[in-house]
Design an enzyme around this catalytic site. Structure first.
Site, PDB file in Angstrom:
ATOM      1  CB  ALA A 239      -7.824 -32.002 -18.696  1.00  0.00           C
ATOM      2  CE  LYS A 240      -6.188 -27.740 -13.445  1.00  0.00           C
ATOM      3  NZ  LYS A 240      -6.235 -26.431 -13.439  1.00  0.00           N
TER       4      LYS A 240
END
Ligand code: GLU
Length: 279
Positions: A239-240
């Site tokens: 995930a970012k």
């Protein structure tokens, strides 16, 4: 029957490897069966969606060697459809206005059925709600479930019993957005003729709600295929916020997107051993 799948990213940030994996899976599921692959930009969140992210998504997919059929669909241009669905549910007596602020909701969330915190129903049954005040709309989940009875869906080769009650009274229209993710995705998958929803297992819980909305709105029921998520070297899902590299960064430094897609297809990146929620 022609198989129709879709990739439906929200343009609120840059795509990373996990998105590439999801897009490839949805694309290949359709194309290996002679079907159609659609691209839908889920940009109802006007405060977080950005045109530059839309442009990057299109470039990323082309870089990976993925093409989609027909025009790109933007949810921000389909608000009338969501409003009509909302009206229908309201006329059925299944919605109530919610005036709670984010802070009030965060403080009041409870988790009676397990790990998912649910809205405790603070605004349900208010006798004379003042609709001149800012409000969203929530689904009265118990009433909705009572209306349609037991539901289930096919997920890969499994049959899943739907348990929408565990999701609580979900939001279908927000104070700041005319439709929620749940409503827009359900309306659009039906309107676009999506037969197979191929998406990450992080959206598995949402399917309980989507299946219920389909029953309430008399919409066709697709087949779902929730897939495991890619994980980073540390075993955490990509995930970012965990610093997963953006596809745009790889693209801009001249990496070959098609070889990256080939590695993803070959399972060349770490994945969790199974799909715990389905096993
Ligand atoms: N827009 C959602 C997301 O970016 C995905 C929607 C879906 O696949 O149902 O997480």
């Amino acid at each position: 029957m022609t198989i129709v799948t879709r990739f439906a990213p929200s343009p609120t940030g840059r795509l990373h490897l996990g998105h590439a994996d999801a897009a490839i899976r949805a694309h290949d599921h359709a194309r290996t069966r002679g079907g159609r692959f659609l691209l839908r930009i889920e940009d109802i969140d006007g405060t977080r969606s950005r045109p530059e992210h839309v442009a990057a998504i299109l470039a990323d997919l082309a870089w990976l060697g993925l093409s989609w059929d027909g025009e790109v669909v933007f949810q921000s241009q389909r608000l009338d459809l969501y409003a009509a669905a909302l009206d229908r549910l309201r006329d059925m007596g299944l919605l109530y206005p919610c005036f709670c602020t984010r802070a009030e909701i965060a403080g009041a969330m409870s988790a009676p059925h397990g790990p998912t915190p649910v809205y405790p129903g603070t605004c349900r049954g208010r006798p004379a709600p003042d609709l001149t005040r800012p409000h969203g709309w929530r689904l009265d989940m118990a009433a909705a479930v009572a209306r349609v009875g037991a539901l289930g869906w096919c997920d890969g080769d499994r049959r899943i019993a739907a348990d929408p009650l565990a999701q609580g009274d979900v939001v279908l229209a927000r104070k700041d957005a005319p439709a929620s993710y749940h409503l827009a995705v359900t309306v659009d998958d039906a309107a676009q003729g999506v037969t197979d929803v191929v998406r990450g297992v992080d959206l598995f819980e949402a399917t309980h709600v989507h299946r219920l909305l389909q029953a309430l709105l008399d919409l066709p029921v697709p087949h779902w295929h929730h897939h495991p998520l890619l994980v980073g070297a540390d075993g955490e899902r990509l995930a970012k916020r965990h610093g997963a590299p953006a596809l745009a960064a790889m693209r801009e430094r001249g990496e070959d997107g098609r070889s990256l897609a080939a590695r993803l297809r070959a399972g060349g990146f770490p994945k969790p051993a199974g799909v715990p929620i389905l096993s």
